[in-house]
Design an enzyme around this catalytic site. Structure first.
Site, PDB file in Angstrom:
ATOM      1  N   HIS A 199       0.817  -1.222   0.000  1.00  0.00           N
ATOM      2  CA  HIS A 199       0.000   0.000   0.000  1.00  0.00           C
ATOM      3  C   HIS A 199       0.849   1.269   0.000  1.00  0.00           C
ATOM      4  CE1 HIS A 199      -3.530  -2.345   0.093  1.00  0.00           C
ATOM      5  NE2 HIS A 199      -3.681  -2.480   1.394  1.00  0.00           N
TER       6      HIS A 199
ATOM      7  N   HIS B 173     -10.278   1.579   0.462  1.00  0.00           N
ATOM      8  CA  HIS B 173     -10.040   0.457   1.366  1.00  0.00           C
ATOM      9  C   HIS B 173     -11.075   0.367   2.489  1.00  0.00           C
ATOM     10  CE1 HIS B 173      -7.633  -2.520   3.602  1.00  0.00           C
ATOM     11  NE2 HIS B 173      -6.841  -2.596   2.543  1.00  0.00           N
ATOM     12  N   SER B 174     -12.342   0.611   2.170  1.00  0.00           N
ATOM     13  CA  SER B 174     -13.380   0.434   3.193  1.00  0.00           C
ATOM     14  C   SER B 174     -13.630  -1.040   3.460  1.00  0.00           C
ATOM     15  CB  SER B 174     -14.689   1.094   2.746  1.00  0.00           C
ATOM     16  OG  SER B 174     -14.624   2.487   2.882  1.00  0.00           O
ATOM     17  N   TYR B 175     -13.937  -1.334   4.720  1.00  0.00           N
ATOM     18  CA  TYR B 175     -14.375  -2.662   5.145  1.00  0.00           C
ATOM     19  C   TYR B 175     -15.888  -2.598   5.300  1.00  0.00           C
ATOM     20  CZ  TYR B 175      -9.560  -4.033   6.388  1.00  0.00           C
ATOM     21  OH  TYR B 175      -8.224  -4.341   6.360  1.00  0.00           O
TER      22      TYR B 175
ATOM     23  N   GLU C 171     -11.405  -3.930  -3.083  1.00  0.00           N
ATOM     24  CA  GLU C 171     -10.436  -2.923  -3.507  1.00  0.00           C
ATOM     25  C   GLU C 171     -10.239  -3.024  -5.020  1.00  0.00           C
ATOM     26  OE1 GLU C 171      -6.885  -3.415  -0.842  1.00  0.00           O
ATOM     27  OE2 GLU C 171      -8.229  -4.927   0.013  1.00  0.00           O
TER      28      GLU C 171
END
Length: 374
Positions: free
Chosen positions: A132, A205-207, A336
């Site tokens: 990242h 990069h949300s969960y 992603e």
């Protein structure tokens, strides 16, 4: 039998979710900007956007992070469907990049090294490999401004990554625009230019947990339009081989309950880069997610060639998130959308090389709706 429908207006619900005990510096019917703290003398804001349907998007200019996404279910109950924290302090501590904007290069670069025009660039690493972009973008303080367009209202973030940062070449000028649309979608546009040949691969990069973050993700149904994936080694780095998902437990070409095979997989669950079928750089729907109990759905549209589907396998079981909820493995999943991991080192992958005079532009839309069973 089921039918997908868009969420109807429940605007009054947003009143219950406005932030408290923070100084509001800008307020309108659908937009708030609140002072949230300082980092190295730079002002950090928490932005709240609400559309006419009562959907709420909260973001901060620290890391370009989505901190909350409040979405109604089929019964009109609004819940937060992304993992995160209640305050800035927790985001400054080690965490799994909850909600962040990721760059310069998302995912892994083998041995923190690549070559451009016979020049070998050795990158600083945050593990055995550079992951990242060494977390540069998700720890940066971004310049931010409110925007409005025909889709809705949003935030435009700007950040200049200087030549040589963590070993990456070129001054990379980056803009990322997040729009909460009138039709209950979050539309993200990534743009960048450079003054030297470099590699760029940006992602969100949300969960997600469409059940509301207190339950595990096992009952979600997911379908990805990808017959192939990038084969990986023990470090979860692509070997360069693009292989078929057919016959594997990670085949998601048909709608599949996430919990069905998750405990059969290496690395604690799903952690695969799926190669979309018929990639042509055009924005199109490639992923469908349904959470049956709440009725929430999420369709993902993108211009990118692949998606890293990660089922939150390594989330610390002692990590406490928003609302005092204790997270743990499989509390949320990431989609992603991106170019393939380790692309700078595989000429058979779609290229991540950006040259002076070119413009990098990629998009992703997370489109929310409801499925009603009858």
């Amino acid at each position: 039998m089921h039918k997908v429908v868009k969420v109807f207006a429940i605007s009054f619900l947003c009143l219950f979710f406005s932030c408290k005990d923070t100084k509001k510096t800008t307020v309108s019917n659908t937009f708030q900007a609140e002072k949230w703290g300082h980092i190295n003398g730079k002002q950090i804001y928490l932005y709240t956007l609400t559309n006419a349907n009562g959907m709420v998007l909260k973001m901060t200019n620290y890391g370009g992070i989505i901190t909350s996404l409040l979405v109604p279910d089929q019964f009109g109950k609004v819940e937060d469907v992304v993992l995160g924290f209640d305050n800035l302090k927790q985001y400054l501590e080690p965490n799994p990049c909850f909600g962040a904007t990721i760059g310069r290069v998302a995912n892994r670069i083998r041995n923190s090294q690549f070559k451009i025009d016979s020049i070998v660039y050795n990158l600083e690493s945050n593990s055995k490999h550079c992951s990242h972009g060494n977390n540069e973008f998700d720890r940066a303080v971004w310049h931010s401004e409110k925007i409005e367009n025909e889709e809705g209202e949003g935030i435009k973030f700007h950040y200049l990554s200087k030549d040589g940062t963590y070993g990456f070449p070129g001054n990379l000028d980056v803009y990322v625009t997040y729009t909460l649309t009138k039709n209950n979608a979050v539309h993200v546009i990534f743009e960048a230019t450079t003054d030297k040949n470099t590699h760029v691969n940006l992602t969100q990069h949300s969960y997600f947990n469409l059940a509301g973050t207190q339950a595990k993700i096992y009952d979600h149904l997911i379908k990805i339009d990808a017959d192939n994936y990038t084969e990986i080694d023990e470090d979860i780095v692509p070997t360069g081989i693009i292989a078929s998902v057919n016959g594997h437990d990670w085949d998601l070409t048909k709608s599949t309950r996430i919990g069905k095979n998750i405990k059969k997989l290496n690395n604690g669950g799903y952690h695969y880069n799926y190669v979309f079928n018929n990639y042509d750089t055009k924005l199109k729907k490639l992923i469908e997610v349904i959470e049956p109990k709440s009725g929430r759905t999420m369709d993902v549209y993108t211009t990118q060639p692949g998606v890293q589907f990660y089922s939150g396998n390594a989330i610390d079981s002692m990590l406490v998130g928003k609302y005092g909820v204790k997270y743990g493995p499989h509390s949320g999943f990431c989609l992603e959308t991106q170019h393939f991991p380790n692309s700078p080192n595989h000429s058979n992958f779609p290229s991540t090389l950006l040259k002076p005079g070119e413009k990098y532009k990629e998009e992703v839309i997370y489109d929310f709706g409801l499925v009603k069973h009858y």
